[in-house]
Design an enzyme around this catalytic site. Structure first.
Site, PDB file in Angstrom:
ATOM      1  N   THR A 145       0.820  -1.209   0.000  1.00  0.00           N
ATOM      2  CA  THR A 145       0.000   0.000   0.000  1.00  0.00           C
ATOM      3  C   THR A 145       0.853   1.259   0.000  1.00  0.00           C
ATOM      4  O   THR A 145       1.948   1.281   0.582  1.00  0.00           O
ATOM      5  CB  THR A 145      -0.923   0.022   1.244  1.00  0.00           C
ATOM      6  OG1 THR A 145      -1.632   1.256   1.276  1.00  0.00           O
ATOM      7  CG2 THR A 145      -0.157  -0.128   2.546  1.00  0.00           C
ATOM      8  N   SER A 187      -2.624   3.292  10.276  1.00  0.00           N
ATOM      9  CA  SER A 187      -3.621   2.408  10.902  1.00  0.00           C
ATOM     10  C   SER A 187      -2.933   1.076  11.169  1.00  0.00           C
ATOM     11  O   SER A 187      -1.836   0.821  10.640  1.00  0.00           O
ATOM     12  CB  SER A 187      -4.810   2.176   9.959  1.00  0.00           C
ATOM     13  OG  SER A 187      -4.426   1.314   8.895  1.00  0.00           O
ATOM     14  N   TYR A 189      -3.888  -1.744  10.045  1.00  0.00           N
ATOM     15  CA  TYR A 189      -3.795  -2.404   8.733  1.00  0.00           C
ATOM     16  C   TYR A 189      -2.539  -1.944   7.982  1.00  0.00           C
ATOM     17  O   TYR A 189      -1.747  -2.759   7.504  1.00  0.00           O
ATOM     18  CB  TYR A 189      -5.048  -2.112   7.883  1.00  0.00           C
ATOM     19  CG  TYR A 189      -4.729  -2.149   6.412  1.00  0.00           C
ATOM     20  CD1 TYR A 189      -4.443  -3.359   5.782  1.00  0.00           C
ATOM     21  CD2 TYR A 189      -4.623  -0.969   5.659  1.00  0.00           C
ATOM     22  CE1 TYR A 189      -4.075  -3.385   4.438  1.00  0.00           C
ATOM     23  CE2 TYR A 189      -4.263  -0.998   4.331  1.00  0.00           C
ATOM     24  CZ  TYR A 189      -3.985  -2.210   3.734  1.00  0.00           C
ATOM     25  OH  TYR A 189      -3.603  -2.237   2.420  1.00  0.00           O
ATOM     26  N   HIS A 190      -2.360  -0.614   7.858  1.00  0.00           N
ATOM     27  CA  HIS A 190      -1.201  -0.110   7.116  1.00  0.00           C
ATOM     28  C   HIS A 190       0.098  -0.556   7.792  1.00  0.00           C
ATOM     29  O   HIS A 190       1.094  -0.831   7.131  1.00  0.00           O
ATOM     30  CB  HIS A 190      -1.246   1.425   7.019  1.00  0.00           C
ATOM     31  CG  HIS A 190      -2.304   1.942   6.076  1.00  0.00           C
ATOM     32  ND1 HIS A 190      -3.515   2.409   6.512  1.00  0.00           N
ATOM     33  CD2 HIS A 190      -2.327   2.060   4.729  1.00  0.00           C
ATOM     34  CE1 HIS A 190      -4.243   2.807   5.467  1.00  0.00           C
ATOM     35  NE2 HIS A 190      -3.543   2.595   4.369  1.00  0.00           N
ATOM     36  N   LYS A 193       1.386  -3.847   6.623  1.00  0.00           N
ATOM     37  CA  LYS A 193       2.063  -3.796   5.315  1.00  0.00           C
ATOM     38  C   LYS A 193       3.476  -3.244   5.482  1.00  0.00           C
ATOM     39  O   LYS A 193       4.369  -3.569   4.702  1.00  0.00           O
ATOM     40  CB  LYS A 193       1.260  -2.937   4.342  1.00  0.00           C
ATOM     41  CG  LYS A 193      -0.132  -3.479   4.055  1.00  0.00           C
ATOM     42  CD  LYS A 193      -0.140  -4.489   2.917  1.00  0.00           C
ATOM     43  CE  LYS A 193      -1.526  -5.024   2.646  1.00  0.00           C
ATOM     44  NZ  LYS A 193      -1.650  -5.838   1.463  1.00  0.00           N
TER      45      LYS A 193
END
Ligand code: USQ
Length: 406
Positions: A145, A187, A189-190, A193
């Protein structure tokens, strides 16, 4: 090539399978169908009616004559089965989409944070360890991302993954180092990554795995040339407050006469890419594998940047929708500039699809066609980044039962 598509049932995974299958590659989907389970957990469904993965594959065979094979497998929890699968099938390439991809979902509760980290980091590490153990020499292409960079406004373009820095040595001279661009995830989520990047760096250097990491922006649109070929091949399309992404949400909101939900001032600038370009980029990346022992190849997979409020104004102009500025449930810079380098894909032949009124209205038409499937109560974004922000979230932009905002 024989290509394993991990997470091939998802929003970018499915059209990628069709795109690569149409080019004659042998496609295997490995997926635990977790995205469908999360729909059930959240009580939402894709705007577009989605058939089972087996049915989708059956229709594809009818339409194209090509076979896509589906294997039900949980990457994060079934390490031995994954290793066995790689040993048996020895794919030439692997495309890894098999991660929980929504930032708001990852910030919903502590349980969702834990799930996202366990699922995403284990999936990636299990895959890397299994590739080494199974002596699988596949080129691994991972969907990362743009958010690993953190949308900084330092006044310089974001490079493709790496940064050259000079470090002062003990002798007072300068030593040149190439480092991963400093990560600043916004976040949980980020953050997963960002962790993936380190795992890739280690396995490329230690085991000579050939890895490409694609730092993708926000995808918009829903159709690709292949999903258009039959109604039952249609892609999923998320509109809810957790999984719907900003431009697609605005287009759906416009179609159902719901005020466009801009967070804060809408001064956030983000990178975007159309779904058709996204699948084309995967194809281009697959055709450009690094050598053994090379560093991880990183591409910025985006075609243009836009400010959120400009997008809202564009959609409003196109459709007549009203715009509602809401308290932002996220902890993010209220305003930022974003300049991103994407020369590598352009050099490889990507011909970007940019935001055009025709394409935008095409998406509004899809939304209108399936508007009867929308649950308006699922449109507001209610997952807040902190408790404090949670108490300020305005839950109903339509004006009914507004929560007080201090
Ligand atoms: N936003 C609004 N109104 C909405 C929804 C979002 O103003 O109704 C704002 C958000 O506050 C944020 C921006 O729009 O500033 C983008 O939000 P988003 O939900 O479209 O995108 P994001 O959470 O960043 O995540 C999405 C995908 C993720 C991917 C990422 C790429 O879900 O998988 O990695 O885009 S990027 O944003 O470049 O990091």
């Amino acid at each position: 090539m024989r290509i394993a598509i991990l997470g091939g049932d998802g929003f970018v995974g499915w059209p990628t399978c069709l795109h690569l299958s149409a080019q004659g590659h042998e496609i295997h989907i490995l997926d635990n169908l977790s995205r469908r389970w999360i729909d059930t957990e959240l009580g939402v469904q894709s705007l577009t009616p989605m058939d089972s993965i087996q049915e989708r594959c059956r229709i594809w065979k009818e339409v194209s004559g090509e076979t896509i094979r589906f294997h039900l497998l949980d990457l994060s929890g079934e390490y031995e089965r994954l290793k066995g699968w790689l040993t048996e099938h020895k794919p030439d390439a692997i495309v890894h989409f098999a991660e929980q991809r929504a930032a708001p979902y990852s910030m919903k509760t502590d349980r969702h944070k834990v799930y996202t980290v366990n699922n995403n980091v284990n999936a990636t590490h299990n895959l890397l360890a299994a590739m080494v153990e199974a002596e699988c020499d596949a080129h691994l292409v991972h969907l990362g991302t743009m958010g690993v960079y953190g949308y900084s406004s330092v006044g310089a373009a974001i490079p493709e993954g790496y940064l050259d820095v000079d470090i002062e040595t003990l002798e007072g001279t300068k030593a040149r180092q190439e480092i991963l661009y400093p990560t600043k995830p916004g976040s949980v989520y980020h953050m997963t990554k960002s962790l993936d990047q380190i795992l890739f760096q280690f396995y490329a250097q230690n085991d000579g795995l050939r890895i490409t990491d694609l730092h993708q922006g926000i995808v918009w649109g829903t159709h690709t040339d292949q999903t258009r070929r039959h109604e039952q091949l249609i892609n999923r399309f998320d509109y809810d407050g957790d999984y719907g992404t900003v431009l697609n949400r605005f287009l759906i909101q416009a179609a159902i006469d719901y005020p466009l939900t801009v967070h804060g001032t809408g001064g956030q600038t983000r990178a975007f890419i159309h779904i058709q370009d996204s699948v084309r980029c995967i194809e281009l990346a697959l055709g450009d594998a690094p050598e053994h022992g090379e560093r991880v190849r990183i591409f910025n997979q985006m075609t243009e940047t836009h400010r959120v409020r400009d997008l809202a104004e564009l959609v409003s102009k196109l459709t007549g929708a009203s715009i509602k500025y809401l308290p932002n449930p996220r902890k993010e810079a209220p305003e930022n500039d974003l300049v991103v380098k994407n020369d590598q894909f352009l050099t490889l032949g990507l011909n970007p699809t940019t935001l055009a009124e025709g394409l935008l209205s095409e998406v509004v038409d899809v939304a209108k066609k399936y508007a009867h499937r929308i649950d308006r109560s699922r449109v507001p974004a209610v997952s807040a980044w902190t408790r404090d922000l949670g108490s300020r979230v305005e839950r109903d932009p339509e004006g009914k039962a507004l929560k007080s905002v201090s």
